[in-house]
Design an enzyme around this catalytic site. Structure first.
Site, short mmCIF file in Angstrom:
data_model
loop_
_atom_site.label_atom_id
_atom_site.label_comp_id
_atom_site.label_asym_id
_atom_site.label_seq_id
_atom_site.Cartn_x
_atom_site.Cartn_y
_atom_site.Cartn_z
N LYS A 181 0.84 -1.13 0.11
CA LYS A 181 0.07 -0.15 0.03
C LYS A 181 1.00 1.08 0.13
O LYS A 181 1.35 1.60 0.99
CB LYS A 181 -0.76 0.18 1.22
N GLU A 256 9.55 0.90 10.83
CA GLU A 256 10.60 1.70 10.57
C GLU A 256 9.97 3.07 10.79
O GLU A 256 9.15 3.57 10.01
CB GLU A 256 11.34 1.63 9.29
N CYS A 290 13.59 10.13 7.72
CA CYS A 290 13.30 10.14 8.81
C CYS A 290 14.56 10.10 9.68
O CYS A 290 14.57 10.13 11.04
CB CYS A 290 12.51 8.55 8.88
#
Lengths: 890, 107
Positions: A181, A256, A290
């Site tokens: 997705k 993550e 990130c």
């Protein structure tokens, strides 16, 4: 405008409810494509397609090599479509073309090939367990790693193409089927990757791609019973919810999540590089990464200079449309993200941080609209401020000062996250020390944002669970199965089964492994040099004790070893201990010894065995206390016994005193058996009569117990019975005339045979009680064995009647007319008679053991905990039974 | 501007009272790690430009720009009373995960 469809079961299809959405270019707010919007029914269809494909084995049961061939084709097709992927990704996600154009090759095709190749040739799909670590039973055990099944990948909008490569690539390489997705704002590259898969013939259902709203699809994907694993990259808040949802059906989850990584600039860093690297660490992809180093920690000595130069660097960054090759920094992904970033800038100002530059949305000349934000720098930031604790996910950096390296580490670790980080320094050792102490998944030294197929990525703390990439990431996509094949297809092959569920505690299985070569006879000592040569030894340590040295026996051995002997270790006590082994091992290491010759009694031989295994396996003796763990042979070992009792010259065991624990520890390993035992009767002739009796009773105890344990068997019985006969016949002669060579040789043979017998069948309660007397009261092992043996024989009379009656015959008892029980008891009595005749101690007081209730109870509890008591013919119920036996020795 | 569902208002007031804080919260955008930000609440005082709504003694604040971005915000209390968490959804969802996760009040 292009229209993209869902990819389910190998086909591009519209959503079942016909819904679509439009995806926008964040660089100019223009629509770039319409996309089918998956709903719950589409998600369920994708999951079931993945399930069918997995269960059919069309992909999951291919060999890794066959899958790799297909993945190589897949990789090549990605390269073919590389430019299309790059441009689409830039327009959809706002990545600068300078990065997106290298992504298909660098982070897709190359990674597919690297990890497929690794999975084909190096990944341990099957792994033999050479040593099971089960001290009781035997069998073959091996590990199989198998694909998990249906893996769901949920990916974010910052690197949609890279993330799609990671989730699809690793899952497929390891044989899984996948439902991906993509983020709703950046769905296009994943659908193009699906197209590549279809072109190269990845079987239908193995890859499914369903763009759609996370809030709706997430629930189905994370709770569906046919989903086996979820790999999510995204926010901590969503990750936490996914983990919670997945717990309902106990799915494997890897996450993550966010980060607030510290990039530490030390005062010895190259300033120009530190500025450039820190800016790259923060502003690459407009800070929407990130693991970005958004907290720059700068040592106070260079803080002001750094802030000044960093400000200039930030202000020189060219903001522009992402498809222009001259652009340094493109747009943020959406206006909502611009609002989120700006909100934090306002918070920072309100918290009192000093805004140095930036801090506002910007417009790009010639472009109407777009989600651009100026590179922003805050100085004077405290680590407790929200702008230092929360991930802003935009081009905003907080620069914090620190004094010492320790303070830098403390600030770096003061975060709920632990994903990335860096150190900039001209001193690599100093930087590595800091890197090791920061609790984070990746630390870059003098670098940032550096990834590789074989480099694991993931987080500590709330930055996630599990790892992506490398062999560790691949392992996350497998299940581990252990397969055990019993060596004996029989209930008695399982000690626990027999001990707990059967009234008959005897174990009918047995394993004979007696690899020790025996050279026996007058003058056999001379063979030692030849044996050293045959074993490949060149530097021999002779191990012995002071008594053997004093008796001149060590010198005889040393002379026979000639130049091979490079050292003598003679500081071995009566009952050896961990410290003695460690001292001898240290000497052997210093002398670069490659073979050990031990000359002495049981304590010397056991010390040598422990040294051999410690030399081979490293560490100290306590590291090598093991029971069925060794997978390689220890350093070669030749034994020259100077007593006839221990049997250690042929056994797998070594008994080592652990003074701190107050117990004797065992090394029990088939590989521990010495390579050669040299039985030269001349070496035992100096043994005084009383010690001759004591050591012989050690052998007698081995033989009797080998006959009466729960693991007794016909082969060890034969050796044990003959050993008993030889001891009975020869001990009185040797005690009377120590120079009687024939009697000495027979006793040596008896001790060796008894050693072989108990190596196969073990020893039991008498040894447990004797070990205790040795450990707690320093009683020589042979005396302790002899004293307790007749009492334990009485104790076992109804559980080993036949064997004890056989022993009576070997001892020359006239059993004619006796029933077996009486004969069995007579055997014990005959052994007592033999001991008395030979001057063996008979009472506890004779060997200095206090005969108080308190002392004997302590002995009883200690003996009960000795593992060999488990092998006793009569199960030992409790300490009171052992106490009664000790009291019989008062 | 704000809708309070089920026991959300009482739960917010209880949380603030427990810490001795005035019954006033601000709706804000908060980052919760990689990528998607979400709506959250923080104990705060009103500022001059704020949009202010009073519901049963609870003051709820919002900056006009945020209101323009997300529209009306509904605050729901998470079913599990032990968690003391809230779900915020808006007329114009902030992103595709809006309302998926729960938040607590930043004090």
């Amino acid at each position: 405008m292009d229209h993209y469809k869902l990819f389910i079961d190998g086909e591009f299809v519209d959503a079942k409810d016909g819904k679509t959405f439009t995806t926008l270019d964040p660089g100019n707010d223009q629509p770039i494509a319409t996309v089918a919007q998956a709903g719950i029914a589409d998600a369920e269809a994708a999951i079931m397609a993945a399930r069918r494909s997995f269960d059919s084995g069309v992909w999951s049961r291919l060999t890794p090599a066959a899958r790799a061939q297909k993945m190589y084709d897949f990789a090549d097709q990605i390269n073919t479509q590389g430019l299309r992927l790059a441009v689409t990704e830039s327009m959809d996600a706002g990545q600068t073309i300078n990065f997106s154009k290298v992504t298909p090759l660098g982070f897709g095709a190359n990674m597919f090939k690297d990890l497929s190749n690794y999975a084909s040739f190096k990944f341990p799909w099957e792994e033999e367990i050479k040593a099971q670590g089960n001290p009781f039973d035997y069998g073959r055990d091996y590990i199989r790693r198998e694909p998990i099944g249906v893996c769901v990948g949920i990916i974010p909008w910052n690197f949609p193409m890279v993330m799609a490569f990671w989730k699809i690539g690793q899952a497929l390489i390891m044989g899984n089927s996948v439902v991906l997705k993509p983020a709703s704002v950046t769905p296009l590259s994943a659908l193009i990757i699906a197209e590549c898969a279809k072109i190269v013939g990845i079987p239908k259902g193995v890859i499914n791609v369903i763009p759609g709203p996370g809030g709706v699809l997430g629930k189905v994907l994370c709770t569906h019973k046919e989903v086996d694993k979820i790999s999510f990259t995204g926010s901590t808040e969503v990750g936490r919810e996914i983990m919670s949802m997945a717990s309902g059906t106990v799915k494997k989850v890897t996450l993550e999540l966010g980060g607030k990584s510290a990039n530490i600039v030390l005062d010895d860093a190259d300033m120009e590089h530190a500025i450039a690297c820190s800016a790259f660490g923060t502003y690459f992809h407009a800070g929407q990464v990130c693991e970005s180093g958004t907290r720059i920690l700068v040592q106070k000595k260079i803080y002001n200079e750094f802030v000044d130069k960093f400000k200039k660097h930030a202000e020189a960054i060219r903001i522009g449309y992402q498809l222009l090759p001259t652009t340094h920094m493109g747009p943020l992904v959406s206006h909502e993200q611009v609002a989120a970033v700006d909100g934090y800038v306002q918070i920072g100002k309100k918290e009192g941080a000093q805004l140095i530059t930036g801090g506002k949305p910007v417009e790009v000349e010639g472009i109407k609209g777009g989600c651009y934000y100026a590179p922003t720098v805050f100085a004077g930031v405290k680590n407790s401020m929200r702008i230092a604790q929360e991930e802003i996910f935009g081009p905003v950096v907080a620069i914090l000062p620190f004094d010492s390296d320790e303070e830098a580490v403390a600030i770096a670790n003061d975060s709920i996250y632990g994903l990335g980080g860096g150190v900039l320094s001209s001193n690599t050792a100093r930087a590595e020390k800091i890197a090791r102490n920061v609790r984070t998944g990746t630390m870059w030294i003098n670098n940032y944002h550096y990834f590789g197929s074989f480099c694991p990525f993931g987080g500590y703390k709330q930055s996630g669970v599990g790892r992506e990439l490398s062999h560790i990431g691949l392992e996350e996509y497998t299940q581990t199965k252990r397969i055990h094949v019993a060596s004996f297809a029989d209930a008695s092959s399982n000690y626990t089964m027999t001990a707990t569920m059967s009234d008959d505690k005897s174990l009918s299985k047995y394993i004979i492994n007696l690899p020790t070569k025996i050279n026996a006879g007058h003058g056999a000592l001379a063979s030692v040099a030849k044996e050293v040569v045959d074993l490949g030894g060149t530097r021999v340590l002779l191990m012995t004790d002071a008594g053997i040295v004093k008796a001149g026996l060590a010198k005889l051995a040393q002379d026979c070893l000639s130049d091979f002997c490079v050292g003598v270790f003679d500081k071995i006590p009566q009952d050896t201990d961990l410290e003695t082994v460690d001292a001898a091992t240290e000497m052997a290491r210093q002398l670069k010894v490659d073979l050990i010759v031990s000359c002495g009694g049981g304590s010397v031989i056991d010390t040598a065995k422990a040294v051999c295994t410690t030399l081979k396996n490293g560490g100290c003796c306590n590291d090598n206390i093991s029971w069925g763990r060794l997978t390689e042979n220890p350093v070669p070992h030749i034994v020259i016994p100077t007593t006839a009792g221990t049997g250690s010259e042929v056994t797998w065991a070594a008994v080592i005193k652990n003074k701190a624990a107050g117990r004797k520890s065992y090394i029990i390993e088939q590989r521990l058996a010495p390579n050669v035992a040299i039985l030269d009767p001349r070496m035992t002739m100096t043994l005084p009569p009383k010690m001759t009796a004591g050591t012989a009773m050690d052998a007698m105890c081995h033989a009797v117990e080998a006959l009466t344990t729960i693991t007794t068997n016909p082969i060890s019985d034969g050796a044990a019975l003959h050993a008993i006969r030889l001891i009975k016949e020869n001990l009185p002669i040797a005690v009377k005339d120590g120079k009687n060579e024939a009697a000495r040789l027979n006793l040596a043979a008896a001790a060796t045979m008894a050693g072989q017998a108990f190596t196969i069948s073990f020893v039991a309660l008498a040894h447990a009680m004797a070990h205790t007397l040795g450990m707690l009261h320093g009683v020589p092992h042979g005396y302790a064995c002899g004293m307790v043996l007749p009492k334990v024989m009485h104790f076992n009379v109804d559980h080993a009647t036949d064997k004890l009656a056989l022993i009576a015959l070997q001892l020359g008892v006239n059993t004619f007319g006796m029933d077996k029980r009486k004969a069995a008891l007579a055997a014990a009595d005959e052994i007592e008679k033999l001991m008395k005749k030979c001057g063996h101690p008979m009472r506890l007081r004779d060997v200095g053991v206090p005969e108080t209730d308190e002392a004997l109870l302590a002995c009883s509890i200690h003996a009960l905990c000795d593992p060999v008591s488990l092998y006793n013919a009569r199960p030992v119920g409790g300490p009171e039974e052992i106490l009664a036996l000790y009291k019989e020795l008062i | 501007m704000i809708k309070l569902a089920n026991r959300a208002g009482a739960a917010i007031k209880a949380t603030l009272s427990e810490k001795g804080l005035p019954c006033s919260v601000r709706i804000e955008i908060r980052s919760t790690g990689c990528c998607d930000a979400s709506l959250g609440m923080i104990a705060d005082k009103a500022e001059a430009s704020d949009l202010i709504m009073e519901i049963d003694g609870l003051t709820i604040l919002m900056r006009p720009a945020l209101y323009a971005l997300v529209g009306e915000v509904s605050i729901l209390c998470v079913d599990d009373p032990k968690k003391n968490e809230f779900i915020l959804v808006s007329d114009k969802p902030l992103n595709e995960w809006a309302g998926f996760g729960a938040c607590n009040i930043r004090l």
